[in-house]
Enzyme design. Sequence first.
Site, short mmCIF file in Angstrom:
data_model
loop_
_atom_site.label_atom_id
_atom_site.label_comp_id
_atom_site.label_asym_id
_atom_site.label_seq_id
_atom_site.Cartn_x
_atom_site.Cartn_y
_atom_site.Cartn_z
N ARG A 37 -11.68 -8.16 -0.10
CA ARG A 37 -11.06 -8.09 -1.43
C ARG A 37 -10.96 -9.43 -2.15
O ARG A 37 -10.21 -9.55 -3.13
CB ARG A 37 -9.65 -7.49 -1.33
CG ARG A 37 -9.55 -6.18 -0.57
CD ARG A 37 -10.41 -5.10 -1.15
NE ARG A 37 -10.10 -3.77 -0.60
CZ ARG A 37 -10.89 -2.73 -0.71
NH1 ARG A 37 -12.06 -2.85 -1.32
NH2 ARG A 37 -10.54 -1.55 -0.21
N ASN A 67 -17.96 -5.58 -3.12
CA ASN A 67 -17.24 -4.95 -4.25
C ASN A 67 -15.92 -5.65 -4.52
O ASN A 67 -14.85 -5.06 -4.50
CB ASN A 67 -17.05 -3.45 -4.03
CG ASN A 67 -16.30 -3.13 -2.74
OD1 ASN A 67 -16.27 -3.90 -1.80
ND2 ASN A 67 -15.68 -1.96 -2.72
N ASP A 91 -15.31 -0.57 8.50
CA ASP A 91 -15.18 -0.33 7.05
C ASP A 91 -13.75 -0.66 6.63
O ASP A 91 -13.13 0.06 5.82
CB ASP A 91 -15.54 1.11 6.69
CG ASP A 91 -15.79 1.29 5.19
OD1 ASP A 91 -15.80 0.28 4.47
OD2 ASP A 91 -15.95 2.43 4.75
N HIS A 100 -5.60 -1.40 1.15
CA HIS A 100 -4.96 -1.01 -0.10
C HIS A 100 -3.46 -1.12 0.10
O HIS A 100 -2.96 -0.90 1.21
CB HIS A 100 -5.33 0.42 -0.51
CG HIS A 100 -6.77 0.62 -0.82
ND1 HIS A 100 -7.38 0.06 -1.91
CD2 HIS A 100 -7.74 1.34 -0.18
CE1 HIS A 100 -8.66 0.41 -1.93
NE2 HIS A 100 -8.90 1.18 -0.90
N ASN A 112 -13.85 6.96 2.39
CA ASN A 112 -15.13 7.46 1.89
C ASN A 112 -16.28 6.81 2.66
O ASN A 112 -16.43 5.60 2.60
CB ASN A 112 -15.26 7.15 0.40
CG ASN A 112 -16.49 7.79 -0.22
OD1 ASN A 112 -17.08 8.69 0.35
ND2 ASN A 112 -16.88 7.30 -1.39
#
Length: 425
Positions: free
Chosen positions: A64, A94, A304, A308, A277
């Site tokens: 992040r 990302n 993965d 959050h 996901n």
Amino acid sequence: MANSLLIKNVRAVDAKTDRIVDVFIDDGIIQEVGENLHRGADQVIDGTDLVLMPSIFDMHVHFRDPGLTHKEDVLTGCAAALAGGVTGVLAMPNTKPPCDSPETIRYIIDKAKDTGVDVYPVGCITKGMSGEELCDFDALREAGCICISDDGRPVENAELMRRALELSNQNGLLTASHCEDLNIINGGIMNKGEVSEKLGVKGMDRASEEYITAREMILAKSVDARIHICHVSTKDSAAMIRFAKSMGVKVTCETAPHYFMLTDELLTKRDADYRMNPPLRTREDVRAITEAIKDGTIDCIITDHAPHTAEEKADFEKAPNGVVGLETSFAATLTALYHTGEITLKKVVELMCVNPRKILGLEIPAIQQGKTADLMIADIDRKWTVEPERLHSRSHNTVFKGMTLMGKPLVTISKGIIRYDEREI
């Protein structure tokens, strides 16, 4: 920090050996492996009843950083990694902004340089992860990138993906694919099936993953390129990859512990910490993923790791997908696969320590003279309960919360230096 280390009477396990030895480490290198070693060392560890293994390399994490550091940053991510026996990671692109420039690659590498974790930033396939224009792969590689992906979303344009794969033969970068068709997903939040229907929420059809998995392997074969399939979760994805390998396609793939341990039945709790996901699937998928690990179809176990905040995860239907996993992956793998007799400890080493580095062209770890001392000491029989608030990650959205797992990293050694030692806690 001590420069030399002697580990006595430890069960040393790598991909080829499993024996009780002493291991002497100096200047970051394994200097000697044998019995009854008597070497002057700055520090001595009694390894009786413990296992010494190469450290884990997790080739799929989200740190992040930059831009989303309220969830995680490079430093907290590396702290979580070390607590899980991990000394190397691939950090997905990302971020905000996406990792599509040499400057961002260098920023991440520089921030991680003193942590004891080798952080390899993954460069974007397309600029801004927009799916419209390829990045300058040569510039990304020059900055330190070894893998490209738009992970977090697919490259929707098949010709653009084919071109990226074609270029990968020239620049040597591994291309990794997040296999998802966004039109098929169409707002789904969990596996489409009996549980989603019972809950009255929109499901994610498995065809989404399987269609793009097939597409990527067809594209890779057309240009004779390597393709790495991320986070495999369905029985048919595994079957197609198995077939493609038999046909000579240069495909490798990974899965995460939750896909061979847990099912979508957990979603009946309406708790977004069980949403990721690709999503948790069915018992049949869990068994198929386990078999694919056992027969070598699946090359690597990854996490993965996707942090959050609790606030973001509070609303079951609106929460972002993702779970943290760096501190539980080893224990979960031992619990589900080793202690059940599905695979050997050597196979665990192959899946978590050796194969990721081999796929990426990095030094292959082994407990032998002359090798870099990236190691983990673990109590493989220790039972412990996952308490989210005790995790080192900035976020605590673990799918294993409250579960009792068996196996625990106690000491993590990076380049000969002890970077994590639970015995001191």
